[in-house]
Design a protein around this motif. Structure first.
Motif, PDB file in Angstrom:
ATOM      1  N   ILE A 435     -12.332  -2.525   0.944  1.00 26.88           N
ATOM      2  CA  ILE A 435     -10.935  -2.644   1.331  1.00 26.88           C
ATOM      3  C   ILE A 435     -10.485  -4.089   1.150  1.00 26.88           C
ATOM      4  CG2 ILE A 435      -9.302  -2.491   3.254  1.00 26.88           C
ATOM      5  CD1 ILE A 435     -10.883  -0.187   4.344  1.00 26.88           C
ATOM      6  N   LYS A 436      -9.333  -4.255   0.527  1.00 28.07           N
ATOM      7  CA  LYS A 436      -8.774  -5.588   0.340  1.00 28.07           C
ATOM      8  C   LYS A 436      -7.539  -5.726   1.240  1.00 28.07           C
ATOM      9  CE  LYS A 436      -8.446  -7.407  -3.783  1.00 28.07           C
ATOM     10  NZ  LYS A 436      -7.964  -7.732  -5.151  1.00 28.07           N
ATOM     11  N   PHE A 437      -7.393  -6.880   1.875  1.00 28.70           N
ATOM     12  CA  PHE A 437      -6.239  -7.145   2.732  1.00 28.70           C
ATOM     13  C   PHE A 437      -5.279  -8.091   2.025  1.00 28.70           C
ATOM     14  CE2 PHE A 437      -9.330  -5.551   5.676  1.00 28.70           C
ATOM     15  CZ  PHE A 437      -8.596  -4.905   6.650  1.00 28.70           C
ATOM     16  N   MET A 438      -4.024  -7.661   1.908  1.00 30.93           N
ATOM     17  CA  MET A 438      -3.010  -8.505   1.284  1.00 30.93           C
ATOM     18  C   MET A 438      -1.626  -8.110   1.782  1.00 30.93           C
ATOM     19  SD  MET A 438      -3.486  -7.044  -2.580  1.00 30.93           S
ATOM     20  CE  MET A 438      -3.736  -5.298  -2.908  1.00 30.93           C
ATOM     21  N   SER A 439      -0.594  -8.850   1.327  1.00 30.95           N
ATOM     22  CA  SER A 439       0.769  -8.572   1.762  1.00 30.95           C
ATOM     23  C   SER A 439       1.270  -7.273   1.141  1.00 30.95           C
ATOM     24  CB  SER A 439       1.690  -9.730   1.379  1.00 30.95           C
ATOM     25  OG  SER A 439       1.287 -10.909   2.045  1.00 30.95           O
ATOM     26  N   VAL A 449       5.525  -7.111   4.577  1.00 31.37           N
ATOM     27  CA  VAL A 449       4.489  -7.249   5.594  1.00 31.37           C
ATOM     28  C   VAL A 449       3.594  -8.401   5.161  1.00 31.37           C
ATOM     29  CG1 VAL A 449       2.602  -6.130   6.820  1.00 31.37           C
ATOM     30  CG2 VAL A 449       4.601  -4.803   6.143  1.00 31.37           C
ATOM     31  N   ILE A 450       3.835  -9.581   5.709  1.00 29.74           N
ATOM     32  CA  ILE A 450       3.071 -10.765   5.314  1.00 29.74           C
ATOM     33  C   ILE A 450       1.690 -10.733   5.943  1.00 29.74           C
ATOM     34  CG2 ILE A 450       3.112 -13.293   5.293  1.00 29.74           C
ATOM     35  CD1 ILE A 450       6.115 -13.163   5.468  1.00 29.74           C
ATOM     36  N   LEU A 451       1.513  -9.939   6.981  1.00 30.99           N
ATOM     37  CA  LEU A 451       0.215  -9.844   7.635  1.00 30.99           C
ATOM     38  C   LEU A 451      -0.809  -9.248   6.681  1.00 30.99           C
ATOM     39  CD1 LEU A 451       1.614  -8.195  10.842  1.00 30.99           C
ATOM     40  CD2 LEU A 451       1.056 -10.583  10.602  1.00 30.99           C
ATOM     41  N   ASN A 452      -2.066  -9.351   7.039  1.00 32.78           N
ATOM     42  CA  ASN A 452      -3.105  -8.692   6.246  1.00 32.78           C
ATOM     43  C   ASN A 452      -2.941  -7.190   6.357  1.00 32.78           C
ATOM     44  OD1 ASN A 452      -4.344 -11.042   5.383  1.00 32.78           O
ATOM     45  ND2 ASN A 452      -5.529 -11.244   7.265  1.00 32.78           N
ATOM     46  N   TYR A 453      -2.749  -6.528   5.210  1.00 34.20           N
ATOM     47  CA  TYR A 453      -2.557  -5.082   5.184  1.00 34.20           C
ATOM     48  C   TYR A 453      -3.634  -4.482   4.300  1.00 34.20           C
ATOM     49  CZ  TYR A 453      -0.070  -0.650   5.439  1.00 34.20           C
ATOM     50  OH  TYR A 453       0.268   0.645   5.701  1.00 34.20           O
ATOM     51  N   PRO A 454      -4.297  -3.382   4.717  1.00 33.29           N
ATOM     52  CA  PRO A 454      -5.435  -2.851   3.960  1.00 33.29           C
ATOM     53  C   PRO A 454      -5.015  -2.069   2.709  1.00 33.29           C
ATOM     54  CG  PRO A 454      -5.021  -1.500   5.885  1.00 33.29           C
ATOM     55  CD  PRO A 454      -4.069  -2.650   5.973  1.00 33.29           C
ATOM     56  N   PHE A 455      -5.695  -2.355   1.597  1.00 34.11           N
ATOM     57  CA  PHE A 455      -5.536  -1.622   0.343  1.00 34.11           C
ATOM     58  C   PHE A 455      -6.899  -1.084  -0.075  1.00 34.11           C
ATOM     59  CE2 PHE A 455      -1.716  -3.984   0.449  1.00 34.11           C
ATOM     60  CZ  PHE A 455      -0.829  -3.468  -0.473  1.00 34.11           C
ATOM     61  N   SER A 456      -6.916   0.125  -0.634  1.00 34.93           N
ATOM     62  CA  SER A 456      -8.165   0.702  -1.157  1.00 34.93           C
ATOM     63  C   SER A 456      -8.076   0.769  -2.680  1.00 34.93           C
ATOM     64  CB  SER A 456      -8.387   2.102  -0.592  1.00 34.93           C
ATOM     65  OG  SER A 456      -7.349   2.978  -0.998  1.00 34.93           O
ATOM     66  N   GLU A 460      -9.122   5.944 -10.401  1.00 36.74           N
ATOM     67  CA  GLU A 460      -8.405   6.665 -11.448  1.00 36.74           C
ATOM     68  C   GLU A 460      -7.299   5.817 -12.060  1.00 36.74           C
ATOM     69  OE1 GLU A 460      -7.008  10.298  -9.802  1.00 36.74           O
ATOM     70  OE2 GLU A 460      -9.028  11.107  -9.423  1.00 36.74           O
ATOM     71  N   THR A 461      -6.540   5.156 -11.231  1.00 36.67           N
ATOM     72  CA  THR A 461      -5.447   4.305 -11.733  1.00 36.67           C
ATOM     73  C   THR A 461      -5.891   2.865 -11.918  1.00 36.67           C
ATOM     74  OG1 THR A 461      -4.693   3.847  -9.485  1.00 36.67           O
ATOM     75  CG2 THR A 461      -3.765   5.775 -10.585  1.00 36.67           C
ATOM     76  N   GLN A 462      -7.090   2.557 -11.435  1.00 34.94           N
ATOM     77  CA  GLN A 462      -7.622   1.198 -11.483  1.00 34.94           C
ATOM     78  C   GLN A 462      -6.625   0.205 -10.851  1.00 34.94           C
ATOM     79  OE1 GLN A 462      -8.784   0.288 -15.532  1.00 34.94           O
ATOM     80  NE2 GLN A 462     -10.547   1.678 -15.462  1.00 34.94           N
ATOM     81  N   ALA A 463      -6.146   0.606  -9.693  1.00 36.61           N
ATOM     82  CA  ALA A 463      -5.194  -0.242  -8.968  1.00 36.61           C
ATOM     83  C   ALA A 463      -5.517  -0.179  -7.489  1.00 36.61           C
ATOM     84  CB  ALA A 463      -3.761   0.234  -9.226  1.00 36.61           C
ATOM     85  N   TRP A 464      -4.984  -1.148  -6.760  1.00 33.64           N
ATOM     86  CA  TRP A 464      -5.169  -1.187  -5.315  1.00 33.64           C
ATOM     87  C   TRP A 464      -3.957  -0.506  -4.664  1.00 33.64           C
ATOM     88  CZ3 TRP A 464      -9.501  -2.879  -2.834  1.00 33.64           C
ATOM     89  CH2 TRP A 464     -10.435  -3.559  -3.616  1.00 33.64           C
ATOM     90  N   ASP A 465      -4.216   0.558  -3.889  1.00 39.86           N
ATOM     91  CA  ASP A 465      -3.163   1.320  -3.232  1.00 39.86           C
ATOM     92  C   ASP A 465      -3.143   1.026  -1.735  1.00 39.86           C
ATOM     93  OD1 ASP A 465      -2.577   2.539  -5.642  1.00 39.86           O
ATOM     94  OD2 ASP A 465      -3.890   4.257  -5.261  1.00 39.86           O
TER      95      ASP A 465
END
Length: 618
Positions: A435-439, A449-456, A460-465
């Motif tokens: 999991i990556k945390f970003m805005s 949302v400038i806070l740390n927000y979780p992305f997985s 399939e799309t090779q992107a962080w959702d």
């Protein structure tokens, strides 16, 4: 009245008793305003003054202004060079309803006022017909409604149509509250009106005379002459003379146009009570799917408007400072409450309720008796069944309808044995490497949302959702979701368990994406989140559809009786360009006279009402 004389009214009551009432002493100066309707097409207005006023002021002129339905119908000067001056007005210029006739002096002071009810040919002409005049029980009925405007041309209109079994629901037509009595009469008259529909049911001379008497009593208007003549502060007339303190400056009054939307306003303050200019606000209503953003002005005030909502919708308003700090307080303005005042035109009190509703009550008894024997639709009443259960010893709050079977989550973290940490974002960053945390910007209408927000990572799309954040069965969005990871939405000590869904496709499909599920403790402590406020404004009730059964040929042979007293009701019937609409329904079993009531309004604002009867035979 003659000067120097006193007058007494002697009253004889229906029971033969008498009473004398002293009338006020006549004054020497004044105006008498009378309104008559001697002809079908015209209205006569008379202004009377004493002879001494005519002699003292030969050029005396007053202004007569007539308005009805919020519009000025006539405005003309009247020169009073005789004791009685007459003015004729065309009735076709008036809409049906209460017209107000007012006399003003040359200086704009109100002198006298009289209201009169004017009936004109601006109602719809409704026609209703059925295929036949007599039907059988449970037989299908087809109603055809035709609406013509005041010029007898087909018109488009909205109508409410009801059908009742007249024998089961006795009624008094004069006592009815109708579209005419409501919109044209009781809405403009103060006080109670006995039998409001009496004034519209026959349209004869007796009825119209009674209606004018109602205007003279319930609608009586009076000005206090000594206040008018001394130019007192009671004179509520527009004026541009701001040096006169006794005038009311109505021209400066401004009112917001009435609308259907809900407006939510408030202020953002520091914890010390100072306003926070430029504060960022988010309005969230998960149930209604509403996510709005706003920025506070230089005084810390904010506004959300244009919200059309249904009832029982809860909103959360979250605020952050200009630099995204959460040490602020949201103070909502009080919402206007919906008060239920006493209806002055509520139906008459009847102390003999059983006698008045005997037919209706007897019908209910028959229906209940038939149900109790199990014959109605072959349904039997069951005895009460008591179900007992033992509460499971669960340490965390339920997740609503979400149930994750143990072992199916990618990661399950029990928080009771975890070491202290600064905030949940820091804790999860080291625990969940996938999991990556970003805005994050939830959508174009929401603040970032400038806070740390979780992305997985989506292979399939090779992107962080962005992941879904679900707390106790409720999905969090925007700043509320981002606040979970810096302890502004919930403190870490109140979290019992965390489950992370990253690879289980079945769960991802159900949840709508990769998710973090947060379970809070049942005995969590109450925390003060000053930057979040909740509100539940009063909205619109959701419309309900009136149930009307449908019978096939097989159903007609069933022995189960139909006890309905209200046979049909449609409050949304509409006529087309040809002025017609067709409705159908099925009768009940009981024979007798069935009453059809149609009420509605067309695009011109013309009202219409019609009563129609047909019969059901054994």
């Amino acid at each position: 009245p003659e000067a120097g004389k006193t007058y007494t009214a002697k009253i004889t009551f229906p029971d033969g008793s008498h009473k004398s009432v002293a009338l006020p002493i006549p004054i020497t100066n004044g105006y008498v305003l009378s309104v008559f309707q001697p002809n079908a097409d015209s209205i006569l207005v008379r202004v009377g003054v004493p002879e001494q006023m005519v002699a003292a002021q030969p050029a005396l002129t007053v202004n007569c202004i007539v308005h009805s339905g919020g519009e000025i119908i006539a405005a003309t000067p009247v020169k009073l060079n005789r004791i009685i001056t007459s003015l004729w007005l065309e009735k076709k210029a008036f809409p049906s309803g209460i017209a107000q006739f007012t006399l003003f002096s040359a200086e704009g002071e109100p002198l006298n006022e009289r209201i009169a009810f004017v009936k004109t040919n601006d109602q719809m002409h409704l026609k209703l017909k059925t295929l036949k005049n007599k039907y059988s029980g449970k037989e299908r009925v087809e109603l055809e409604l035709e609406a013509l405007d005041g010029n007898n041309e087909p018109c488009v209109g909205n109508f409410s149509i009801s059908v009742i079994d007249k024998n089961k629901v006795p009624f008094d037509e004069d006592q009815e509250s109708t579209i005419f009595s409501n919109l044209l009469l009781s809405s403009d008259i103060k006080g109670y009106i006995e039998k409001p529909n009496y004034y519209f049911s026959k349209n004869n001379e007796e009825e119209n005379k009674a209606l004018d008497n109602l205007m003279l009593t319930q609608g009586y208007r009076r000005f206090t002459w000594n206040q008018i003549l001394t130019n007192s502060a009671h004179n509520l007339t527009p004026s541009n003379n701001k040096s006169d303190p006794n005038k009311a400056y109505l021209t400066n009054a401004k009112f917001k146009a009435e609308g259907l939307d809900v407006v939510i306003t408030g202020m953002v303050k520091t914890l010390g009570g100072s306003p926070v200019p430029g504060a960022k606000l988010t309005l969230l209503a998960t149930k209604a799917g509403i996510l709005e953003s706003a920025v506070a002005d230089t005084k810390g005030k904010f506004k959300f408007e244009g919200l059309v909502i249904s009832d029982s919708i809860k909103f959360s308003v979250q605020a952050r400072g200009p630099k995204n700090e959460n040490k602020v307080e949201v103070v909502l303005d009080s919402m206007p409450n919906v008060y239920l005042s006493k209806n002055k035109n509520f139906w008459d009190i009847n102390t003999n309720i059983y006698s008045a509703g005997r037919t209706y009550i007897e019908n209910n008894k028959k229906q209940y008796s038939y149900e109790k024997t199990g014959q109605l639709d072959r349904v039997r009443r069951l005895k009460t069944v008591q179900i007992s259960a033992k509460r499971t010893n669960q340490s965390y709050a339920a997740q609503g309808g979400i149930n994750i079977v143990e072992g199916h989550a990618d990661k399950t973290v029990e928080m009771k044995n975890q070491k202290p940490f600064a905030n949940l974002g820091v804790f999860l960053r080291g625990l969940l490497p996938n999991i990556k945390f970003m805005s994050f910007v939830p959508d174009p209408t929401s603040p970032q949302v400038i806070l740390n927000y979780p992305f997985s990572y989506n292979s399939e799309t090779q992107a962080w959702d962005p992941m879904k954040i679900i707390m106790d069965g409720r999905e969090l969005r925007g700043l509320e979701a981002g606040g979970v990871f810096d302890n502004s939405t919930i403190v870490a000590e109140d979290i019992a368990k965390i489950e992370v869904i990253l690879t289980n496709r079945a769960l991802i499909t159900v949840l709508g994406g990769a998710s973090i599920l947060i379970y809070t403790k049942i005995d969590k402590r109450v925390t003060n989140t000053f930057n979040i406020a909740s509100i539940s404004p009063k909205g619109f009730n959701k419309a309900r559809i009136f149930y009307s059964p449908k019978y096939s040929q097989t159903d007609l042979k069933l022995i189960s009786p139909d006890f309905r007293s209200t046979i049909y009701w449609d409050a949304t019937a509409k006529t087309g360009l040809d002025g017609k609409c067709i409705l159908n329904y099925y009768n009940a079993d009981a024979p007798g006279s069935y009453k059809v009531t149609v009420e509605g309004i067309n695009a011109k604002g013309e009202l219409g009402r019609l009563i129609y009867y047909y019969f059901v035979e054994d």
